[in-house]
Write a protein that holds these residues in place. Structure first.
Motif, PDB file in Angstrom:
ATOM      1  N   LYS A 242       0.763  -1.325  -0.088  1.00 62.10           N
ATOM      2  CA  LYS A 242       0.088   0.243   0.062  1.00 62.10           C
ATOM      3  C   LYS A 242       0.773   1.187  -0.206  1.00 62.10           C
ATOM      4  O   LYS A 242       0.480   2.481  -0.650  1.00 62.10           O
ATOM      5  CB  LYS A 242      -0.880  -0.222   1.216  1.00 62.10           C
TER       6      LYS A 242
ATOM      7  N   TYR B  62       1.915   2.432  -3.421  1.00 58.82           N
ATOM      8  CA  TYR B  62       1.022   3.127  -4.227  1.00 58.82           C
ATOM      9  C   TYR B  62       0.292   4.386  -3.547  1.00 58.82           C
ATOM     10  O   TYR B  62      -0.337   4.960  -4.579  1.00 58.82           O
ATOM     11  CB  TYR B  62      -0.033   2.171  -4.828  1.00 58.82           C
TER      12      TYR B  62
ATOM     13  N   TYR C  99      -3.698   3.445  -4.698  1.00 54.91           N
ATOM     14  CA  TYR C  99      -4.059   2.196  -4.436  1.00 54.91           C
ATOM     15  C   TYR C  99      -5.466   1.593  -4.653  1.00 54.91           C
ATOM     16  O   TYR C  99      -5.752   0.779  -5.066  1.00 54.91           O
ATOM     17  CB  TYR C  99      -3.545   1.775  -2.744  1.00 54.91           C
ATOM     18  N   ASP C 100      -6.287   2.423  -3.954  1.00 54.22           N
ATOM     19  CA  ASP C 100      -7.939   2.101  -4.218  1.00 54.22           C
ATOM     20  C   ASP C 100      -8.133   1.772  -5.595  1.00 54.22           C
ATOM     21  O   ASP C 100      -9.016   1.014  -5.916  1.00 54.22           O
ATOM     22  CB  ASP C 100      -8.873   3.079  -3.595  1.00 54.22           C
TER      23      ASP C 100
ATOM     24  N   ILE D 295      -1.819  -6.926  -5.408  1.00 50.63           N
ATOM     25  CA  ILE D 295      -2.838  -6.112  -5.135  1.00 50.63           C
ATOM     26  C   ILE D 295      -3.948  -6.948  -4.960  1.00 50.63           C
ATOM     27  O   ILE D 295      -4.607  -7.505  -6.149  1.00 50.63           O
ATOM     28  CB  ILE D 295      -3.091  -4.890  -6.189  1.00 50.63           C
TER      29      ILE D 295
END
Ligand SMILES: Cc1cc2nc3c(=O)[nH]c(=O)nc-3n(C[C@H](O)[C@H](O)[C@H](O)COP(=O)(O)OP(=O)(O)OC[C@H]3O[C@@H](n4cnc5c(N)ncnc54)[C@H](O)[C@@H]3O)c2cc1C
Length: 468
Positions: free
Chosen positions: A436, A439, A443-444, A465
């Motif tokens: 995480k 990114y 990330y989401d 991921i």
């Protein structure tokens, strides 16, 4: 006959004979002569035994192998150059899709574009592009795979001038988890294109990269300037000030290690702690001479080897120190600057190297690597002026505990000065909790793209991921 004396017939996943028939490439199984060589990767610390290695020749082979792997239900690893420190290019008891034979590079000098097979090495790319005086920025070791390097970011001697490798990606041919072949670009599958530019091998297998090229060399001014470790504090402070003013064409790395037995260094310096400034000037060499002159005046020199040489030679200059098979353990941080306390901390640990092959380097980034917006692609580390890698490296397994402890100690001691981000391409197998951080705000969105293109997480042997 007692059971123990019976020779068990080897068991292979169902459908292996049909796979062999369908492939242009070759299937390598544990009893094959090629298996021992085919299963090894760069990091000798990773010793895994896949059930099936599928050496693909064409995109159609990759499609066939993806279907086979999915139907088998076994773990699936994808191998590009096999360099990744975490050992994600292989697995125990699963399938390896090996792209190493898919290494052709074709160059269109008029359009300044290169089409590169997903299993090519950096040396393959440099050889083909430099034939036209062109280059794409890549890493500093020519035996690294373009696949993993690009999908995680990719930086090296040209990055301040021309950006990361991934900043120069125009399009990619991708085999998805469903076995479809798609072209990802700004116009086609734009979410996938966004995600593969930094998101690693999570979203599919790239069978062909299309890169934008830049005029480089073919002769560049480059070299090594070596100072004794006792000058380290002063040298690293001057290095920091120098880089703050340096033009984008000039990139300098600072490496703390024991001096290798290089012919330009006096024999009595071999094996002694040194600070090495390694540089490349990606412009007119005559102009570069003046710019790099101050680098030789940071203190009393141990030695220097500076000159105009082919860019392809400089790209291979570090290969002898980075051969395959040694045991390697890395820890890394990004930094937005090099404060005095960080320099002091690193020098303390560099004075305590656990083996002659270990090193700590600061790789300068900055320049063009910082210009794209954080959300322009998955790669998110756009505030990183420096990457530091603590490279633990030795030959004897008995040295594992000592070397790993040293690398972790340097990492912990320097953490207070770090940006908090991390480079996926430098992460070891035991660092999945840092994904995480690699990114950040992206990330989401990566999770959403993963759900779309790989909802079952077929491609999970990577810095993963998760779609869930
Ligand atoms: C000696 C050495 C020097 C290095 N120097 C640099 C440097 O200067 N700059 C830098 O940025 N990095 C550098 N690296 C780090 C390097 O970028 C990573 O190790 C990278 O992952 C290597 O890619 P690979 O294809 O060789 O590795 P692999 O281990 O084959 O692959 C790495 C990951 O990418 C996936 N993958 C590979 N190819 C594909 C593909 N075509 N499609 C989909 N997934 C794929 C694999 O499944 C795996 O998860 C260096 C590494 C080493 C060992």
């Amino acid at each position: 006959m007692p059971d123990t004396l019976k020779t068990a017939a080897p068991r292979f996943p169902a459908g292996i004979e049909a796979l062999k028939r369908d492939l242009n490439g070759k299937v390598v199984l544990p009893h094959d002569a090629a298996y021992e060589g085919a299963r090894k990767i760069w990091n000798g610390m990773v010793d895994k035994r896949p059930a099936v290695i599928v050496r693909c020749l064409h995109t159609s082979d990759v499609v066939r192998a993806v279907h086979f792997a999915r139907d088998s239900g076994l773990p699936l690893a994808v191998r590009g150059g096999g360099h990744n420190i975490a050992g994600n290019a292989t697995c125990d008891g699963g399938i390896v899709i090996d792209l190493s034979q898919m290494n052709t590079v074709s160059v269109n000098p008029g359009l300044r574009r290169a089409h590169v097979g997903g299993g090519a090495l950096l040396a393959d790319v440099d050889a083909a592009t430099q034939a036209h005086g062109l280059a794409v920025p890549m890493g500093i070791n020519s035996t690294t795979g373009i696949g993993g390097l690009t999908l995680g970011g990719g930086f090296g001697w040209l990055s301040r001038k021309h950006g990361l490798t991934v900043d120069n990606l125009e399009s990619a041919e991708v085999v998805t988890a469903a076995g479809e072949v798609v072209r990802a670009s700004a116009a086609e599958h734009p979410d996938l294109f966004w995600a593969i530019r930094g998101g690693g091998g999570n979203f599919g297998i790239v069978t062909r990269f299309e890169f934008r090229l830049h005029p480089v060399g073919p002769q560049v001014l480059s070299g090594l300037i070596v100072y004794p470790a006792w000058e380290g504090k002063s040298v690293l402070r001057k290095y920091r000030e120098f880089m703050a003013q340096a033009p984008d064409e000039l990139l300098v790395w600072a490496v703390l290690r024991q001096a290798p037995p290089l012919p330009f260094l006096p024999q009595e310096a071999h094996g002694k702690d040194v600070v090495v400034l390694a540089f490349c000037y990606a412009g007119d060499p005559a102009k570069g001479e003046k710019l790099v002159a101050p680098l030789r005046k940071f203190g009393p020199l141990v030695g220097a080897h500076v000159g105009v040489q082919p860019y392809t030679a400089w790209q291979q200059a570090f290969d002898p120190l980075l051969g395959a098979g040694a045991r390697n353990y890395w820890k890394s941080h990004f930094f937005s600057g090099l404060p005095d306390e960080l320099i002091d901390t690193v020098l303390k640990h560099a004075g305590n190297l656990p083996s002659p092959q270990c090193e700590i380097f600061f790789g300068a980034l900055g320049g063009a690597t910082l210009r794209p917006a954080v959300d322009s692609m998955a790669y998110a580390q756009r505030n990183a002026e420096y990457a530091m890698n603590v490279h633990g490296r030795w030959d004897d397994p008995a040295d594992d505990a000592k070397g790993i402890r040293w690398a972790r100690d340097v990492f912990d001691a320097t953490a207070p000065y770090a940006s908090g981000g991390v480079y996926v391409n430098f992460m070891t197998a035991d660092e999945s909790e840092r994904v995480k951080s690699a990114y950040g705000p992206n990330y989401d969105r990566l999770v959403r793209v993963k759900r779309q293109y790989d909802p079952q997480n077929l491609f999970r042997l990577n810095q993963n991921i998760s779609p869930n």
